[in-house]
Design a protein around this motif. Structure first.
Motif, PDB file in Angstrom:
ATOM      1  N   SER A 178       7.556   2.651   5.471  1.00  0.00           N
ATOM      2  CA  SER A 178       8.534   3.737   5.471  1.00  0.00           C
ATOM      3  C   SER A 178       7.791   5.004   5.076  1.00  0.00           C
ATOM      4  O   SER A 178       6.931   4.973   4.185  1.00  0.00           O
ATOM      5  N   TYR A 179       8.137   6.095   5.748  1.00  0.00           N
ATOM      6  CA  TYR A 179       7.491   7.367   5.418  1.00  0.00           C
ATOM      7  C   TYR A 179       8.558   8.426   5.174  1.00  0.00           C
ATOM      8  O   TYR A 179       9.688   8.332   5.658  1.00  0.00           O
ATOM      9  N   ALA A 211       0.847  -1.201   0.000  1.00  0.00           N
ATOM     10  CA  ALA A 211       0.000   0.000   0.000  1.00  0.00           C
ATOM     11  C   ALA A 211       0.875   1.240   0.000  1.00  0.00           C
ATOM     12  O   ALA A 211       1.965   1.254   0.574  1.00  0.00           O
ATOM     13  N   ILE A 212       0.390   2.300  -0.675  1.00  0.00           N
ATOM     14  CA  ILE A 212       1.053   3.601  -0.686  1.00  0.00           C
ATOM     15  C   ILE A 212       0.004   4.657  -0.405  1.00  0.00           C
ATOM     16  O   ILE A 212      -1.076   4.646  -1.011  1.00  0.00           O
ATOM     17  N   VAL A 213       0.310   5.563   0.512  1.00  0.00           N
ATOM     18  CA  VAL A 213      -0.648   6.584   0.903  1.00  0.00           C
ATOM     19  C   VAL A 213       0.035   7.948   0.848  1.00  0.00           C
ATOM     20  O   VAL A 213       1.184   8.099   1.264  1.00  0.00           O
ATOM     21  N   GLY A 231      11.258   7.950   8.342  1.00  0.00           N
ATOM     22  CA  GLY A 231      11.391   6.881   9.313  1.00  0.00           C
ATOM     23  C   GLY A 231      10.758   5.601   8.807  1.00  0.00           C
ATOM     24  O   GLY A 231      10.170   5.568   7.717  1.00  0.00           O
ATOM     25  N   SER A 232      10.890   4.528   9.596  1.00  0.00           N
ATOM     26  CA  SER A 232      10.327   3.220   9.246  1.00  0.00           C
ATOM     27  C   SER A 232       9.726   2.594  10.490  1.00  0.00           C
ATOM     28  O   SER A 232      10.179   2.852  11.615  1.00  0.00           O
ATOM     29  N   TYR A 233       8.743   1.739  10.275  1.00  0.00           N
ATOM     30  CA  TYR A 233       8.089   1.068  11.392  1.00  0.00           C
ATOM     31  C   TYR A 233       7.283  -0.109  10.863  1.00  0.00           C
ATOM     32  O   TYR A 233       7.084  -0.250   9.646  1.00  0.00           O
ATOM     33  N   ILE A 240       4.581  10.916   2.136  1.00  0.00           N
ATOM     34  CA  ILE A 240       4.327   9.704   1.357  1.00  0.00           C
ATOM     35  C   ILE A 240       4.652   8.522   2.259  1.00  0.00           C
ATOM     36  O   ILE A 240       5.707   8.486   2.901  1.00  0.00           O
ATOM     37  N   ILE A 241       3.743   7.580   2.369  1.00  0.00           N
ATOM     38  CA  ILE A 241       3.901   6.423   3.258  1.00  0.00           C
ATOM     39  C   ILE A 241       3.719   5.159   2.423  1.00  0.00           C
ATOM     40  O   ILE A 241       2.670   4.975   1.793  1.00  0.00           O
ATOM     41  N   ALA A 242       4.733   4.321   2.389  1.00  0.00           N
ATOM     42  CA  ALA A 242       4.692   3.084   1.592  1.00  0.00           C
ATOM     43  C   ALA A 242       4.899   1.890   2.506  1.00  0.00           C
ATOM     44  O   ALA A 242       5.753   1.922   3.396  1.00  0.00           O
ATOM     45  N   GLY A 243       4.114   0.842   2.272  1.00  0.00           N
ATOM     46  CA  GLY A 243       4.222  -0.338   3.122  1.00  0.00           C
ATOM     47  C   GLY A 243       4.144  -1.634   2.335  1.00  0.00           C
ATOM     48  O   GLY A 243       3.356  -1.750   1.400  1.00  0.00           O
ATOM     49  N   GLU A 244       4.997  -2.588   2.706  1.00  0.00           N
ATOM     50  CA  GLU A 244       4.944  -3.929   2.111  1.00  0.00           C
ATOM     51  C   GLU A 244       4.415  -4.893   3.162  1.00  0.00           C
ATOM     52  O   GLU A 244       4.904  -4.915   4.299  1.00  0.00           O
TER      53      GLU A 244
END
Length: 208
Positions: free
Chosen positions: A103-104, A43-45, A87-89, A114-118
């Motif tokens: 990661s944002y 997802a990417i937000v 940062g990352s979480y 921009i926030i991307a998540g795998e």
């Protein structure tokens, strides 16, 4: 549709410098986000500084309700307070309940993130595929190495036997004593000149 945002320009004292209204077309972001490979459940937000959602790749069942929502994990809010630039979480999305590695990053000096998540499962699956590919490649290399050594051993043994046979033939031919070589079935395989003279047969006649 469009997302409309009102940006307040810098002010001097109590005077407002101005207001800028920006219309952003969601489809442009959707096409860009869809081109980024983040796995099946990635997802990417795109959000504003106060976490209002502008657009999201992999939209929910009610896309019209996505724009403007501020539903984010507490972990993200705490991280941005501590590290506002990037940062990352890891967290479970409040949007679809899928755990992801996120990661944002703030977009330059603009009030956007921009926030991307795998997805954790996608990440583990890719690691699993990579592991099995490496394992298969390693096993293939081991098999090829063993086959190579075996072939080298066979060739070396063949060359040794050929050299022994050549040396033995030279010794047999040079011997003044009659020598006849037989196999296990008592069939003559070789004979020297002295044996030929003794029996009165040529080597071609004796062999076999």
């Amino acid at each position: 549709g469009y997302s409309t945002f009102t940006l307040l320009l810098g002010s001097t004292g109590a005077l407002l410098a101005g207001i800028v209204i920006v219309n952003l077309h969601n489809e442009a972001f959707g096409e860009l986000f869809a081109s980024i490979k983040l796995g099946t459940h990635g997802a990417i937000v795109l959000r504003t500084r106060d976490m209002a959602q502008i657009d999201r790749f992999r939209r929910g069942p009610k896309p019209e309700e996505d724009v403007g929502n501020r539903k984010v994990s507490e972990k993200l809010v705490e991280l941005i307070r501590a590290e506002p630039v990037a940062g990352s979480y890891r967290a479970t999305s409040v949007f679809d309940q899928i755990e992801r590695y996120y990661s944002y990053r703030q977009i330059g000096s603009y009030p956007f993130y921009i926030i991307a998540g795998e997805a954790t499962q996608d990440f583990l699956d890719s690691l699993g595929r990579g592991f099995y590919m490496m394992l298969g490649f390693g096993l293939l290399m081991i098999v090829l190495t063993i086959a190579g050594f075996r072939r080298i051993y066979q060739l070396s043994q063949q060359r040794i036997r050929e050299r022994i046979d050549q040396q033995a033939e030279l010794i047999i031919d040079a011997s003044p004593l009659p020598i006849v070589v037989e196999n296990q079935l008592d069939v003559i395989r070789n004979a020297n000149q002295a044996a030929n003279d003794l029996f009165g047969y040529s080597r071609q006649q004796l062999i076999g």
